[in-house]
Design a protein around this motif. Structure first.
Motif, PDB file in Angstrom:
ATOM      1  N   ILE A 111      -3.762  -3.607  -3.961  1.00  0.00           N
ATOM      2  CA  ILE A 111      -4.516  -2.351  -3.796  1.00  0.00           C
ATOM      3  C   ILE A 111      -5.919  -2.414  -4.423  1.00  0.00           C
ATOM      4  O   ILE A 111      -6.903  -1.994  -3.789  1.00  0.00           O
ATOM      5  CB  ILE A 111      -3.688  -1.150  -4.332  1.00  0.00           C
ATOM      6  N   ALA A 120       2.419   2.520  -3.058  1.00  0.00           N
ATOM      7  CA  ALA A 120       1.424   3.291  -3.833  1.00  0.00           C
ATOM      8  C   ALA A 120       1.647   3.252  -5.337  1.00  0.00           C
ATOM      9  O   ALA A 120       1.448   4.256  -6.030  1.00  0.00           O
ATOM     10  CB  ALA A 120       1.350   4.740  -3.324  1.00  0.00           C
ATOM     11  N   LEU A 156      -8.631   4.034   2.048  1.00  0.00           N
ATOM     12  CA  LEU A 156      -7.489   3.762   1.164  1.00  0.00           C
ATOM     13  C   LEU A 156      -7.568   4.643  -0.086  1.00  0.00           C
ATOM     14  O   LEU A 156      -6.554   5.102  -0.609  1.00  0.00           O
ATOM     15  CB  LEU A 156      -7.480   2.267   0.786  1.00  0.00           C
ATOM     16  N   THR A 158       1.332   9.145  -1.079  1.00  0.00           N
ATOM     17  CA  THR A 158       0.246   8.903  -0.114  1.00  0.00           C
ATOM     18  C   THR A 158       0.160  10.113   0.812  1.00  0.00           C
ATOM     19  O   THR A 158       1.007  11.007   0.753  1.00  0.00           O
ATOM     20  CB  THR A 158       0.535   7.665   0.770  1.00  0.00           C
ATOM     21  N   ILE A 208       0.851  -1.205   0.000  1.00  0.00           N
ATOM     22  CA  ILE A 208       0.000   0.000   0.000  1.00  0.00           C
ATOM     23  C   ILE A 208       0.885   1.253   0.000  1.00  0.00           C
ATOM     24  O   ILE A 208       0.672   2.168  -0.801  1.00  0.00           O
ATOM     25  CB  ILE A 208      -0.920   0.022   1.240  1.00  0.00           C
ATOM     26  N   CYS A 209       1.873   1.295   0.908  1.00  0.00           N
ATOM     27  CA  CYS A 209       2.677   2.518   1.061  1.00  0.00           C
ATOM     28  C   CYS A 209       3.540   2.795  -0.168  1.00  0.00           C
ATOM     29  O   CYS A 209       3.881   3.937  -0.440  1.00  0.00           O
ATOM     30  CB  CYS A 209       3.531   2.440   2.321  1.00  0.00           C
ATOM     31  N   ILE A 266      -5.415  -2.351   8.913  1.00  0.00           N
ATOM     32  CA  ILE A 266      -6.278  -2.205   7.726  1.00  0.00           C
ATOM     33  C   ILE A 266      -7.612  -2.843   8.077  1.00  0.00           C
ATOM     34  O   ILE A 266      -7.638  -3.966   8.591  1.00  0.00           O
ATOM     35  CB  ILE A 266      -5.688  -2.953   6.500  1.00  0.00           C
ATOM     36  N   VAL A 316      -7.390   2.551   6.332  1.00  0.00           N
ATOM     37  CA  VAL A 316      -6.071   2.280   6.915  1.00  0.00           C
ATOM     38  C   VAL A 316      -5.856   3.152   8.148  1.00  0.00           C
ATOM     39  O   VAL A 316      -6.347   4.282   8.227  1.00  0.00           O
ATOM     40  CB  VAL A 316      -4.932   2.515   5.887  1.00  0.00           C
TER      41      VAL A 316
END
Ligand SMILES: Cc1cc2nc3c(=O)[nH]c(=O)nc-3n(C[C@H](O)[C@H](O)[C@H](O)COP(=O)(O)OP(=O)(O)OC[C@H]3O[C@@H](n4cnc5c(N)ncnc54)[C@H](O)[C@@H]3O)c2cc1C
Length: 208
Positions: free
Chosen positions: A41, A34, A64, A74, A31-32, A85, A51
């Motif tokens: 994702i 991105a 998210l 982000t 996720i981070c 999450i 999150v």
């Protein structure tokens, strides 16, 4: 539990990199990072992920959708750690599909990814979610395609129309891996395939 309640996430996670990468990679890291091609994702967006960002004693929650603001970008502030999450399972009468398109079977970043879920009431689609990956600066929910499926009996021609709408809303770029035109055509073909896969997954689950 993940396989049973959140099949899209387990299908997508199994397509990341290689066995070695999957053993070290985390969902939080995915996720981070991105990346518009990040494999977890699309499914997490489909499950309406929120999150939690923690820094010392402070913490905040964000959807998210809002957390990821651009390629590699982000709203994470200096020192914040993504600590949790939350995702919600789909209703039981839901069929899903995750398609990652690339030229290799392993160590491949998606050229296009399509995350599809269709929730049915009898043979009519009650709710749909179609999330397009790697065809825009962030993931794109194809609202027009989703709406075209709602209250419809899903046939090949209904899926084709939804796929045209998905292809119309993506904003792909040309890079070393594919041209924008090729990616848009992939969105059209793979969205149709994703819808038909989700339908048949739902139908099979009804037979058992
Ligand atoms: C060979 C190879 C193949 C790959 N294939 C794929 C693929 O097929 N699909 C795919 O989606 N990705 C792929 N990746 C990218 C990457 O491995 C994954 O995105 C992975 O999930 C990242 O998780 P990580 O824990 O390794 O994060 P890291 O790479 O360690 O971290 C990524 C970034 O996020 C930050 N970060 C990590 N966790 C947190 C947290 N909890 N809170 C705050 N910040 C955090 C780190 O500081 C760093 O800036 C690949 C990478 C390699 C090297």
């Amino acid at each position: 539990m993940i396989r049973q309640k959140f099949p899209l996430l387990s299908i997508a996670a199994a397509k990341i990199g290689s066995l070695q990468v999957r053993n070290r990679a985390t969902v939080g890291g995915n996720i981070c990072t991105a990346r518009p091609a990040g494999d977890t994702i699309g499914p997490l967006l489909a499950y309406g992920a929120k999150v939690q960002l923690v820094k010392g004693k402070e913490n905040r929650w964000e959807t998210l959708e809002k957390f990821i603001t651009g390629p590699g970008k982000t709203t994470k502030k200096e020192g914040e750690v993504l600590a949790a999450i939350i995702i919600k399972p789909f209703a039981d009468n839901t069929g899903v599909s995750y398609i990652k398109y690339g030229v290799r079977k392993a160590m491949e970043i998606a050229m296009v990814s399509i995350t599809t879920s269709l929730t049915f009431d009898g043979n009519k689609c009650q709710a749909a979610s179609i999330v397009l990956g790697a065809v825009g600066p962030t993931f794109i929910r194809s609202i027009d395609a989703e709406e075209s499926l709602r209250s419809s009996e899903v046939t090949l021609s209904v899926a084709e129309k939804a796929a045209e709408l998905a292809a119309a809303c993506c904003i792909p770029i040309t890079d070393v891996r594919a041209s924008a035109e090729y990616r848009r055509e992939l969105v059209r073909i793979l969205t149709k395939r994703g819808i038909m896969e989700a339908l048949s997954q739902y139908q099979n689950s009804q037979d058992h």
